[in-house]
Design an enzyme around this catalytic site. Structure first.
Site, short mmCIF file in Angstrom:
data_model
loop_
_atom_site.label_atom_id
_atom_site.label_comp_id
_atom_site.label_asym_id
_atom_site.label_seq_id
_atom_site.Cartn_x
_atom_site.Cartn_y
_atom_site.Cartn_z
N ASN A 1 43.02 34.94 43.21
CA ASN A 1 44.34 34.99 42.59
C ASN A 1 44.50 36.37 41.95
O ASN A 1 43.89 36.66 40.92
CB ASN A 1 44.46 33.89 41.54
CG ASN A 1 45.80 33.89 40.83
OD1 ASN A 1 46.73 34.56 41.26
ND2 ASN A 1 45.90 33.14 39.74
N MET A 2 45.30 37.20 42.55
CA MET A 2 45.44 38.57 42.06
C MET A 2 46.23 38.66 40.75
O MET A 2 46.20 39.68 40.07
CB MET A 2 46.13 39.44 43.12
CG MET A 2 45.36 39.57 44.42
SD MET A 2 46.19 40.77 45.52
CE MET A 2 45.29 40.51 47.04
N LYS A 3 46.96 37.61 40.42
CA LYS A 3 47.83 37.58 39.24
C LYS A 3 48.78 38.79 39.26
O LYS A 3 49.32 39.12 40.31
CB LYS A 3 46.99 37.50 37.96
CG LYS A 3 46.17 36.20 37.90
CD LYS A 3 45.60 35.94 36.53
CE LYS A 3 44.88 34.59 36.51
NZ LYS A 3 44.32 34.27 35.18
N HIS B 1 49.69 26.54 38.11
CA HIS B 1 48.64 27.28 37.40
C HIS B 1 48.94 27.20 35.91
O HIS B 1 50.10 27.09 35.49
CB HIS B 1 48.63 28.75 37.86
CG HIS B 1 47.44 29.51 37.37
ND1 HIS B 1 47.40 30.09 36.12
CD2 HIS B 1 46.25 29.78 37.96
CE1 HIS B 1 46.23 30.69 35.96
NE2 HIS B 1 45.51 30.52 37.06
N GLU C 1 40.90 23.82 36.35
CA GLU C 1 40.64 24.99 35.52
C GLU C 1 40.96 24.70 34.06
O GLU C 1 42.14 24.68 33.68
CB GLU C 1 41.50 26.19 35.97
CG GLU C 1 41.18 26.77 37.31
CD GLU C 1 41.92 28.08 37.52
OE1 GLU C 1 41.26 29.10 37.73
OE2 GLU C 1 43.16 28.09 37.43
N ILE D 1 39.83 30.31 30.97
CA ILE D 1 40.36 31.29 31.91
C ILE D 1 40.30 32.70 31.30
O ILE D 1 40.76 32.94 30.19
CB ILE D 1 41.82 30.95 32.29
CG1 ILE D 1 41.84 29.65 33.12
CG2 ILE D 1 42.45 32.08 33.09
CD1 ILE D 1 43.23 29.18 33.47
N GLY E 1 36.79 31.45 34.25
CA GLY E 1 35.60 32.14 33.79
C GLY E 1 34.55 32.42 34.84
O GLY E 1 33.44 32.84 34.51
N ALA F 1 40.02 35.31 39.54
CA ALA F 1 41.04 36.34 39.32
C ALA F 1 40.44 37.61 38.74
O ALA F 1 40.04 38.51 39.47
CB ALA F 1 42.14 35.80 38.41
N SER F 2 40.35 37.69 37.42
CA SER F 2 39.98 38.94 36.75
C SER F 2 38.61 39.46 37.13
O SER F 2 38.41 40.67 37.19
CB SER F 2 40.06 38.77 35.22
OG SER F 2 39.18 37.75 34.77
#
Length: 225
Positions: free
Chosen positions: A9-11, A93, A141, A146, A181, A202-203
């Site tokens: 998920n690139m957000k 989400h 999630e 997150i 996480g 994601a991150s």
């Protein structure tokens, strides 16, 4: 959806600007081909078509609005997502929550459009409710984890197992993945060990200094390496 799977998920991180979204998708495709792993990328809506035309791995939208095409200023109906080249969509989400009836509308319409669906949920009970809608997958999630670097698979393994069991009781055809996480190889390996068939990340990837190295690290447990 081919499983085990890594969904990126690139957000809306700034790293994606100026061609970053396409580059990240291409790196993900390279890793998928090198390892024989299933990897899905979810870029921002503004880059959907560009990314979909740049890679052959599945491309998902990060969200959709529960509306039909028409006088809908600022909304993004599923029909436009499909037309842009996406093969699936993430729904509900924690950063883009919806009401249950809206989730149901999107899941049902996505099926009619032949789009895969990943419905996000914060806990086992919500995951079971989502499974009753028969999406392609449910992604559990816990929102409090997150982006923290504290992985759900190692911080709350009991919740992951409970989610897997809850979803199976409702609909055994719905795939269960987890996220929040997820940072390293061990986080992914633990998630698979607990009974899930993939992770939503994601991150840890988008903000990594070396995209190829990080994606490779997180994808290896999916193929038993």
């Amino acid at each position: 959806m081919k499983v085990p799977v890594l969904i990126i998920n690139m957000k809306a991180y700034p790293e994606l600007l100026g061609g970053g979204a396409v580059k990240l998708a291409q790196v993900a495709e390279k890793v998928a081909n090198n390892l024989g792993a299933s990897i899905i990328v979810a870029p921002p809506h503004t880059y959907l078509r560009q990314v979909a035309e740049s890679v052959n791995i599945p491309v998902y939208a990060q969200s959709a609005d529960p509306v039909d095409p028409g006088a809908r200023t600022g909304h993004i109906p599923l029909e436009f997502i499909k037309d842009a080249g996406a093969s699936g969509v993430i729904i509900n989400h924690s950063e883009h929550r919806l009401l249950l009836n809206d989730i149901a509308m999107l899941v049902n319409k996505a099926k009619a459009l032949n789009l895969e669906t990943v419905v996000c949920s914060p806990d086992p009970l919500s995951s079971a409710a989502a499974a009753a809608l028969a999406p392609t997958a449910v992604a559990m999630e816990p929102p409090e984890l997150i982006g923290t670097g504290k992985s759900v698979s190692r911080t709350k393994p009991d919740v992951v197992v409970e989610t897997v069991n809850a979803v199976k009781r409702v609909n055994g055809d719905v795939k269960v993945i987890t996220g929040a996480g997820i940072e390293d190889y061990n986080d992914v390996a633990k998630a698979i060990e607990l009974g899930t068939v993939g992770v939503l990340v994601a991150s840890a990837i988008v903000k990594a200094k070396d995209w190829e190295a990080k994606i490779t690290e997180l994808a290896k447990p999916l193929v038993g390496k």
